[in-house]
Design a protein around this motif. Structure first.
Motif, mmCIF file in Angstrom:
data_model
loop_
_atom_site.group_PDB
_atom_site.id
_atom_site.type_symbol
_atom_site.label_atom_id
_atom_site.label_comp_id
_atom_site.label_asym_id
_atom_site.label_seq_id
_atom_site.Cartn_x
_atom_site.Cartn_y
_atom_site.Cartn_z
ATOM 1 N N VAL A 28 88.627 76.233 156.844
ATOM 2 C CA VAL A 28 88.224 74.925 157.366
ATOM 3 C C VAL A 28 86.709 74.841 157.385
ATOM 4 O O VAL A 28 86.018 75.849 157.575
ATOM 5 C CB VAL A 28 88.763 74.671 158.804
ATOM 6 C CG1 VAL A 28 90.259 74.454 158.802
ATOM 7 C CG2 VAL A 28 88.366 75.796 159.752
ATOM 8 N N GLU A 29 86.185 73.632 157.164
ATOM 9 C CA GLU A 29 84.752 73.408 157.297
ATOM 10 C C GLU A 29 84.481 71.924 157.486
ATOM 11 O O GLU A 29 85.230 71.071 157.004
ATOM 12 C CB GLU A 29 83.976 73.927 156.088
ATOM 13 C CG GLU A 29 84.181 73.140 154.818
ATOM 14 C CD GLU A 29 83.258 73.574 153.692
ATOM 15 O OE1 GLU A 29 82.406 74.447 153.932
ATOM 16 O OE2 GLU A 29 83.380 73.027 152.580
ATOM 17 N N PHE A 30 83.411 71.615 158.207
ATOM 18 C CA PHE A 30 82.947 70.244 158.353
ATOM 19 C C PHE A 30 82.097 69.851 157.151
ATOM 20 O O PHE A 30 81.456 70.709 156.521
ATOM 21 C CB PHE A 30 82.102 70.097 159.625
ATOM 22 C CG PHE A 30 82.877 69.930 160.895
ATOM 23 C CD1 PHE A 30 83.268 68.673 161.319
ATOM 24 C CD2 PHE A 30 83.213 71.034 161.665
ATOM 25 C CE1 PHE A 30 83.976 68.514 162.502
ATOM 26 C CE2 PHE A 30 83.923 70.893 162.852
ATOM 27 C CZ PHE A 30 84.312 69.612 163.267
ATOM 28 N N SER A 31 82.079 68.561 156.840
ATOM 29 C CA SER A 31 81.142 68.058 155.848
ATOM 30 C C SER A 31 79.737 68.122 156.442
ATOM 31 O O SER A 31 79.554 68.301 157.652
ATOM 32 C CB SER A 31 81.488 66.609 155.481
ATOM 33 O OG SER A 31 81.444 65.776 156.636
ATOM 34 N N THR A 32 78.727 67.965 155.604
ATOM 35 C CA THR A 32 77.345 68.115 156.063
ATOM 36 C C THR A 32 76.968 67.060 157.097
ATOM 37 O O THR A 32 76.104 67.302 157.957
ATOM 38 C CB THR A 32 76.369 68.032 154.882
ATOM 39 O OG1 THR A 32 76.619 66.814 154.149
ATOM 40 C CG2 THR A 32 76.546 69.219 153.955
#
Length: 451
Positions: free
Chosen positions: A419-423
């Motif tokens: 999982v990761e957030f967008s910038t």
């Protein structure tokens, strides 16, 4: 100078080679031991090969997991960076040697010449050749770009080849075998130059010193030995380990040797004296230390163990900065906040926990998942944390209060592994075994799919 080590307990440790203090401990996810480890040439990344067939890239400064490489179908027994740090070569029990892009994790080359498991791999100093040693007593030299074999299979050992290494000038290859011998080969012709005898057990690890004048070997006879390459004679024997020595490495200045052993210790040796009883013992891991290495700048050591803690150490003083404890299960993942003051960790106890690095205290305990938490990430502003679980759900929580900001998204078919957030923090990308989906954070709507 640094040393890196890895162990069957699934942790990687980075050590100060002068003081023997641990600088940082990295807990690997998964249930399988770490079998091999290597620093990148700039010392900023660590590649580790695991018994589950994965290769993981970790940031050596922050201790975070950067990349996971998938492709082998059995345990990875050896890894090495190319001299420019752009590629990784791996050898596996699946009998293959593979080359990977170290930035994207994409496969570049797959070689299947060996008839049995590959025990050891290494790039040549110019990055143009790869050597690999196999369980069936053969050593092969291949072109690193095309995979074409450059020499006929080199056979001289009478048992499996456990370790291989190029000399710094690329003109020689050293190999260690279960037949208790070390052989030095001409890398251009494949001819045996010399055979070194003296060990009374398996030779598990061999390395050239950076000046190419000496060879260091570690054996199941519990000793480390140093050999003169020119005369083929033994110049030093180091005793102190209580069980088999699994891995050895030389410091850049050639004055120190590090060793990892089945006795769960990492030891630093001074090559200028035979001071068997006066060498630093870095740590007593819960399980065996299977791999160790110096960083290229010689400032740190990296190693491994499975006590399920996250530890951070000061590189200059050798003092422990923090030891983070509290989860009742195996720590499967962790991430630093953008300001590096907090750590989010995910565990097999189904929780996500937020830690204050400065005080070494747990500030939040989030228990919203129904199964193992496999991945976590902070938002760019550090105010939110997203987690993915083997229960196939993605949850976003407030990193300050712990409140659930977005109801569990359970639309994946398989466990969430990334999982990761967008910038800009407006979207979350979640990856599972079945697909990769990008979600709108505000409404939980699926906005992009990638198989």
């Amino acid at each position: 100078m640094r040393i890196v080590s890895a162990a069957y307990d699934r942790t990687i440790g980075i050590w100060d080679s002068i003081t023997g203090a641990e600088i940082k401990q990295i807990q690997q996810t998964g249930w399988y031991p770490i079998w091999s480890i290597a620093f990148s040439p700039d010392g900023r990344r660590i590649a580790s090969g695991s018994g589950d067939g994965t290769i993981r890239i970790s940031d050596a400064v922050f201790g975070t997991h950067v990349l996971e490489i998938l492709g082998h179908t059995a345990g990875v027994q050896s890894v090495d960076f190319s001299p420019d740090g752009q590629r990784i070569v791996s050898g596996s029990r699946d009998k293959s040697v593979r080359v990977w892009d170290a930035a994207t994790a994409s496969g570049i080359l797959s070689m299947h010449e060996h008839l049995d498991e590959v025990r050891s791999v290494a790039f040549s100093p110019d990055g143009k050749r790869i050597i690999s040693g196999s369980r069936v007593m053969t050593i092969r030299v291949s072109d690193a770009s095309s995979g074409v074999e450059l020499l006929p299979a080199m056979r001289s050992h009478e048992a499996q080849v456990n370790s291989v290494h190029f000399s710094p000038d690329g003109r020689m290859i050293v190999s260690g075998s279960r037949d208790s011998t070390i052989r030095v080969w001409d890398s251009m012709s494949g001819a045996v130059v010399s055979t070194l005898r003296g060990h009374n057990g398996f030779v598990n690890s061999v390395r050239f010193s950076l000046d190419g004048q000496r060879i260091v070997s570690g054996s199941s006879d519990n000793t480390i030995r140093v050999w003169n390459v020119t005369t083929s004679s033994q110049v030093l024997e180091l005793r102190g380990h209580e069980r088999s020595v699994e891995s050895v490495s030389c410091s850049p200045d050639g004055r120190q040797i590090i060793s990892g052993s089945w006795d769960n210790t990492i030891r630093i040796w001074d090559t200028t004296s035979n001071n068997d009883g006066n060498h630093p013992i870095l740590s007593r891991h819960d399980k065996l230390v299977s791999a160790v290495a110096f960083s290229r700048d010689g400032c740190h050591i990296v190693s491994g163990s499975s006590d399920e803690t996250i530890q951070i150490w000061d590189a200059k003083t050798g003092s422990s900065v923090s030891t983070l404890r509290g989860q009742t299960g195996t720590v499967r993942s962790f991430a630093f906040s953008p300001d590096d003051r907090r750590i989010a960790s995910g565990s097999s106890d189904r929780s996500v926990q937020i830690w204050d690095i400065t005080t070494s205290s747990r500030v939040l305990n989030l228990c919203w998942h129904w199964s193992d938490v496999l991945c976590v990430a902070f938002s760019p502003d550090g105010r939110r944390v997203v987690s993915g679980s083997s229960d196939c759900s993605v949850i976003i929580c407030d990193a300050i209060s712990g409140a659930v900001l977005l109801r569990p998204i359970v639309r994946h078919v398989g466990p969430i592994t990334f999982v990761e957030f967008s910038t800009d923090g407006s979207c979350v990308k979640a990856k599972s075994s079945d697909e990769s989906i990008t979600w709108d954070v505000a409404f939980g709507r699926r906005i992009y799919d990638a198989k």
